[in-house]
Design a protein around this motif. Structure first.
Motif, PDB file in Angstrom:
ATOM      1  N   TRP A 162       7.785  -6.040   6.850  1.00  0.00           N
ATOM      2  CA  TRP A 162       8.363  -4.701   6.733  1.00  0.00           C
ATOM      3  C   TRP A 162       8.626  -4.113   8.114  1.00  0.00           C
ATOM      4  O   TRP A 162       7.908  -4.390   9.078  1.00  0.00           O
ATOM      5  N   TYR A 163       9.637  -3.263   8.189  1.00  0.00           N
ATOM      6  CA  TYR A 163       9.916  -2.554   9.439  1.00  0.00           C
ATOM      7  C   TYR A 163       8.752  -1.657   9.801  1.00  0.00           C
ATOM      8  O   TYR A 163       8.309  -1.621  10.950  1.00  0.00           O
ATOM      9  N   ASN A 164       8.243  -0.911   8.819  1.00  0.00           N
ATOM     10  CA  ASN A 164       7.085  -0.048   9.007  1.00  0.00           C
ATOM     11  C   ASN A 164       5.948  -0.570   8.140  1.00  0.00           C
ATOM     12  O   ASN A 164       5.928  -0.321   6.931  1.00  0.00           O
ATOM     13  N   PRO A 165       4.989  -1.298   8.722  1.00  0.00           N
ATOM     14  CA  PRO A 165       3.892  -1.869   7.919  1.00  0.00           C
ATOM     15  C   PRO A 165       3.077  -0.813   7.179  1.00  0.00           C
ATOM     16  O   PRO A 165       2.444  -1.124   6.164  1.00  0.00           O
ATOM     17  N   HIS A 197      16.126  -5.429   0.447  1.00  0.00           N
ATOM     18  CA  HIS A 197      16.177  -5.063  -0.967  1.00  0.00           C
ATOM     19  C   HIS A 197      14.913  -4.364  -1.438  1.00  0.00           C
ATOM     20  O   HIS A 197      14.881  -3.847  -2.567  1.00  0.00           O
ATOM     21  N   GLU A 198      13.882  -4.331  -0.605  1.00  0.00           N
ATOM     22  CA  GLU A 198      12.668  -3.581  -0.931  1.00  0.00           C
ATOM     23  C   GLU A 198      12.525  -2.324  -0.077  1.00  0.00           C
ATOM     24  O   GLU A 198      12.083  -1.281  -0.570  1.00  0.00           O
ATOM     25  N   GLU A 199      12.890  -2.425   1.189  1.00  0.00           N
ATOM     26  CA  GLU A 199      12.716  -1.293   2.104  1.00  0.00           C
ATOM     27  C   GLU A 199      13.841  -0.270   1.993  1.00  0.00           C
ATOM     28  O   GLU A 199      13.599   0.940   2.026  1.00  0.00           O
ATOM     29  N   LYS A 200      15.073  -0.758   1.883  1.00  0.00           N
ATOM     30  CA  LYS A 200      16.254   0.117   1.898  1.00  0.00           C
ATOM     31  C   LYS A 200      17.089  -0.146   0.648  1.00  0.00           C
ATOM     32  O   LYS A 200      18.196  -0.700   0.719  1.00  0.00           O
ATOM     33  N   GLN A 257       4.112   1.407   5.337  1.00  0.00           N
ATOM     34  CA  GLN A 257       4.720   1.684   4.038  1.00  0.00           C
ATOM     35  C   GLN A 257       4.312   0.665   2.976  1.00  0.00           C
ATOM     36  O   GLN A 257       4.654   0.809   1.815  1.00  0.00           O
ATOM     37  N   VAL A 258       3.595  -0.359   3.393  1.00  0.00           N
ATOM     38  CA  VAL A 258       3.106  -1.361   2.433  1.00  0.00           C
ATOM     39  C   VAL A 258       1.871  -0.795   1.749  1.00  0.00           C
ATOM     40  O   VAL A 258       0.770  -0.804   2.292  1.00  0.00           O
ATOM     41  N   ASP A 259       2.045  -0.276   0.539  1.00  0.00           N
ATOM     42  CA  ASP A 259       0.947   0.351  -0.185  1.00  0.00           C
ATOM     43  C   ASP A 259       0.241  -0.661  -1.087  1.00  0.00           C
ATOM     44  O   ASP A 259       0.579  -1.856  -1.112  1.00  0.00           O
ATOM     45  N   GLU A 260      -0.731  -0.186  -1.832  1.00  0.00           N
ATOM     46  CA  GLU A 260      -1.512  -1.055  -2.710  1.00  0.00           C
ATOM     47  C   GLU A 260      -0.657  -1.674  -3.807  1.00  0.00           C
ATOM     48  O   GLU A 260      -0.907  -2.800  -4.245  1.00  0.00           O
ATOM     49  N   HIS A 261       0.351  -0.940  -4.275  1.00  0.00           N
ATOM     50  CA  HIS A 261       1.238  -1.479  -5.307  1.00  0.00           C
ATOM     51  C   HIS A 261       1.962  -2.725  -4.807  1.00  0.00           C
ATOM     52  O   HIS A 261       2.072  -3.731  -5.529  1.00  0.00           O
ATOM     53  N   VAL A 262       2.443  -2.685  -3.568  1.00  0.00           N
ATOM     54  CA  VAL A 262       3.141  -3.835  -2.990  1.00  0.00           C
ATOM     55  C   VAL A 262       2.179  -5.001  -2.793  1.00  0.00           C
ATOM     56  O   VAL A 262       2.488  -6.150  -3.150  1.00  0.00           O
ATOM     57  N   ILE A 313      -3.867 -18.706   3.742  1.00  0.00           N
ATOM     58  CA  ILE A 313      -3.458 -17.604   2.872  1.00  0.00           C
ATOM     59  C   ILE A 313      -4.435 -16.446   2.978  1.00  0.00           C
ATOM     60  O   ILE A 313      -4.044 -15.271   3.006  1.00  0.00           O
ATOM     61  N   ASP A 314      -5.714 -16.771   3.064  1.00  0.00           N
ATOM     62  CA  ASP A 314      -6.731 -15.722   3.137  1.00  0.00           C
ATOM     63  C   ASP A 314      -6.633 -14.941   4.448  1.00  0.00           C
ATOM     64  O   ASP A 314      -6.745 -13.709   4.459  1.00  0.00           O
ATOM     65  N   LYS A 315      -6.415 -15.639   5.549  1.00  0.00           N
ATOM     66  CA  LYS A 315      -6.418 -14.994   6.859  1.00  0.00           C
ATOM     67  C   LYS A 315      -5.094 -14.311   7.194  1.00  0.00           C
ATOM     68  O   LYS A 315      -5.074 -13.279   7.870  1.00  0.00           O
ATOM     69  N   PHE A 316      -3.977 -14.900   6.746  1.00  0.00           N
ATOM     70  CA  PHE A 316      -2.682 -14.404   7.193  1.00  0.00           C
ATOM     71  C   PHE A 316      -1.756 -13.931   6.075  1.00  0.00           C
ATOM     72  O   PHE A 316      -0.660 -13.445   6.361  1.00  0.00           O
ATOM     73  N   GLY A 317      -2.173 -14.065   4.813  1.00  0.00           N
ATOM     74  CA  GLY A 317      -1.296 -13.708   3.698  1.00  0.00           C
ATOM     75  C   GLY A 317      -0.881 -12.246   3.711  1.00  0.00           C
ATOM     76  O   GLY A 317       0.311 -11.917   3.747  1.00  0.00           O
ATOM     77  N   ILE A 318      -1.851 -11.353   3.694  1.00  0.00           N
ATOM     78  CA  ILE A 318      -1.552  -9.916   3.669  1.00  0.00           C
ATOM     79  C   ILE A 318      -0.886  -9.482   4.966  1.00  0.00           C
ATOM     80  O   ILE A 318       0.033  -8.648   4.971  1.00  0.00           O
ATOM     81  N   ALA A 319      -1.321 -10.056   6.094  1.00  0.00           N
ATOM     82  CA  ALA A 319      -0.705  -9.721   7.385  1.00  0.00           C
ATOM     83  C   ALA A 319       0.767 -10.108   7.404  1.00  0.00           C
ATOM     84  O   ALA A 319       1.603  -9.393   7.978  1.00  0.00           O
ATOM     85  N   ALA A 320       1.112 -11.226   6.769  1.00  0.00           N
ATOM     86  CA  ALA A 320       2.511 -11.658   6.717  1.00  0.00           C
ATOM     87  C   ALA A 320       3.358 -10.687   5.904  1.00  0.00           C
ATOM     88  O   ALA A 320       4.512 -10.405   6.259  1.00  0.00           O
TER      89      ALA A 320
END
Length: 483
Positions: free
Chosen positions: A356-359, A452-455, A361-366, A344-351
């Motif tokens: 997302w189609y455009n990584p 449902h999150e991106e579009k 767009q993943v902001d701090e809120h997400v 989870i530590d190594k791959f959680g945020i990367a997953a």
């Protein structure tokens, strides 16, 4: 004065600096170790020079920088403790909280089979209507998140879906995810009395029963189930468990079919066809005694091979069961839990970014929304129990595989996917649509695993058209949206 001291020091011989010579030699009072003289201030009455020890200078320097000398070591210890804090995906693991302490203002909790399930409900009736005229379709919606997600993933679409349907929208966190309580199996067993074996809260059966429970919780006989990724598996199983309770299925990036299942089926079919051709060709040569003898030997050999294969299959099933038990025991061990935390530590945020189609767009809120459950007590143990429950699931052994029951689905079905889904490719979702009779298949362009999150607008528009087509012809359940 300093010049005189310097000249006097030059007059010393090397022997003078030996330990004994230096100790015995009489030196002028202007050159005394451990005492420093400086013309800082004179006492107006005595006119004496102030004398300060070097240790007092160091102490005064430390006090002037960080307060008192007594506080300085404590500040160093605090700094060292902060450096040693354990972080998983950027979340401090030394200050974990109960899920209720992390709840949002609109969070709700209810108890089901001893588990406090976190959920949110959006009721369009209690909100200001944005449409001039909206007729209810009569069915609420239940939203089922995927692996590693939570109610947070549905936040952007709950209100738009409520406006489209004119009904209640409910999303809940399945056990091991979100803010639903994380109980150990011993705690679950202790809460039940008698010989009845409690239901594993991390099993698929529990999620299915919880889904059906929330249909009644909303005061409805039927509901539309919306499942994302692994949540689609819960939605389909809930339909097969109680088809009379499900009005429609909406499967978003569904993780139902294995990517190579079709290829394997086609290969087996081809092999069976070849065997059939061999058998038919052999029947044309029944008149030849030699060929008849060879056919008899061949059939006898096939019987022996089938018996051996049956024994091997039995051994394989036993080994498979032993493997599952061993792996489940390993997961529950300290080493297994540690491995889960590392993953989870190594791959959680990367997953999350990869979904997302455009990584970008993943902001701090997400990221905050997805990592918030890592602040709950026992999140790692619960994730281990969830994985072990999936491995040890024996309920499917008494039933046909899910892939062979898809043809039983007779309610309206919508399948939505992104054209750039890296986790569940769009072509895999298309295969699923072919396996479910009469299902509707939609692809959103420039979209990844989270339509449902991106579009949001495109996703809601597709759902709206689907509901109009599925329920628009009914007199009492007419869906009319005025733009």
């Amino acid at each position: 004065m300093l010049v005189g001291v310097f000249q006097r020091s030059l007059s010393f011989s090397p022997a003078d600096f030996s330990h004994k010579s230096f100790k015995d030699r009489k030196i002028s009072s202007t050159f005394q170790p451990n005492i420093v003289r400086f013309p800082s201030k004179f006492d107006p009455e005595t006119k004496k020079i102030a004398i300060v020890e070097p240790s007092q200078l160091v102490s005064a320097s430390a006090s002037s920088v960080g307060g008192s000398s007594a506080d300085y070591p404590e500040q160093l210890l605090d700094a060292q403790k902060k450096k040693k804090r354990k972080l998983i995906a950027g979340i401090d693991q030394d200050e974990l909280l109960d899920p209720a302490n992390l709840a949002d203002p609109d969070s709700c909790f209810c108890e089901f089979n001893g588990v406090q399930i976190h959920h949110k409900v959006y009721n369009v009736e209690s909100k200001a209507s944005e449409t001039l005229e909206t007729k209810k379709i009569g069915f609420p919606m239940i939203l089922l998140h995927g692996f590693g997600a939570s109610v947070f993933s549905w936040n952007r679409v709950m209100k738009p879906l409520a406006d489209v349907t004119g009904s209640k929208i409910l999303a809940f966190d399945r056990p091991a995810f979100g803010l639903t309580s994380r109980l150990s199996l011993s705690e679950i067993s202790a809460s039940f009395k008698g010989d009845a074996r409690p239901l594993n809260p991390y099993s698929m059966a529990f999620s299915v029963l919880a889904t059906l429970y929330f249909i009644g919780f909303l005061g409805a006989e039927k509901a539309i189930l919306v499942g994302h990724s692994a949540g689609s598996l819960v939605a389909v199983n809930a339909y097969l468990e109680a088809p009379e309770r499900v009005a429609a299925l909406i499967l978003v990036a569904p993780a139902l079919l294995a990517p190579r299942a079709v290829h394997k089926v086609e290969k087996n079919k081809l092999e069976r066809d070849n065997w059939t051709e061999d058998d038919s060709s052999s029947t044309n040569s029944l008149g030849n005694p030699l060929i008849q003898f060879l056919n008899t030997v061949s059939k006898f050999a096939k019987m022996i091979v089938q018996a051996i294969l049956g024994m091997v299959k039995g051994m394989t099933d036993v080994l498979n069961s032993l493997y599952k038990r061993f792996f489940s025991a390993f997961l529950r061990s300290t080493l297994g839990v540690m491995l889960v935390r590392i993953i989870i530590d190594k791959f959680g945020i990367a997953a999350v970014r990869n979904a997302w189609y455009n990584p970008n767009q993943v902001d701090e809120h997400v990221l905050t929304g997805y990592t918030k459950p890592l602040r709950t007590k026992g999140w790692d143990r619960a994730l281990v129990e969830y994985t072990a429950a999936m491995l040890a699931d024996t309920s499917s052994e008494s039933k046909p595989p899910l892939t062979k029951r898809l043809h039983e689905i007779s309610c309206p079905v919508l399948i939505v996917t992104g054209d750039t889904d890296r986790l569940v490719p769009s072509w895999n979702s298309k295969r699923l649509s072919r396996a479910i009779p009469g299902s509707q298949f939609e692809v959103i362009k420039h979209c990844g695993h989270l339509p449902h999150e991106e579009k949001v607008d495109e996703f809601v528009s597709i759902v709206q058209r689907f509901l109009q087509r599925a329920f628009g012809d009914a007199e009492e359940q007419n869906l009319q949206v005025v733009v």
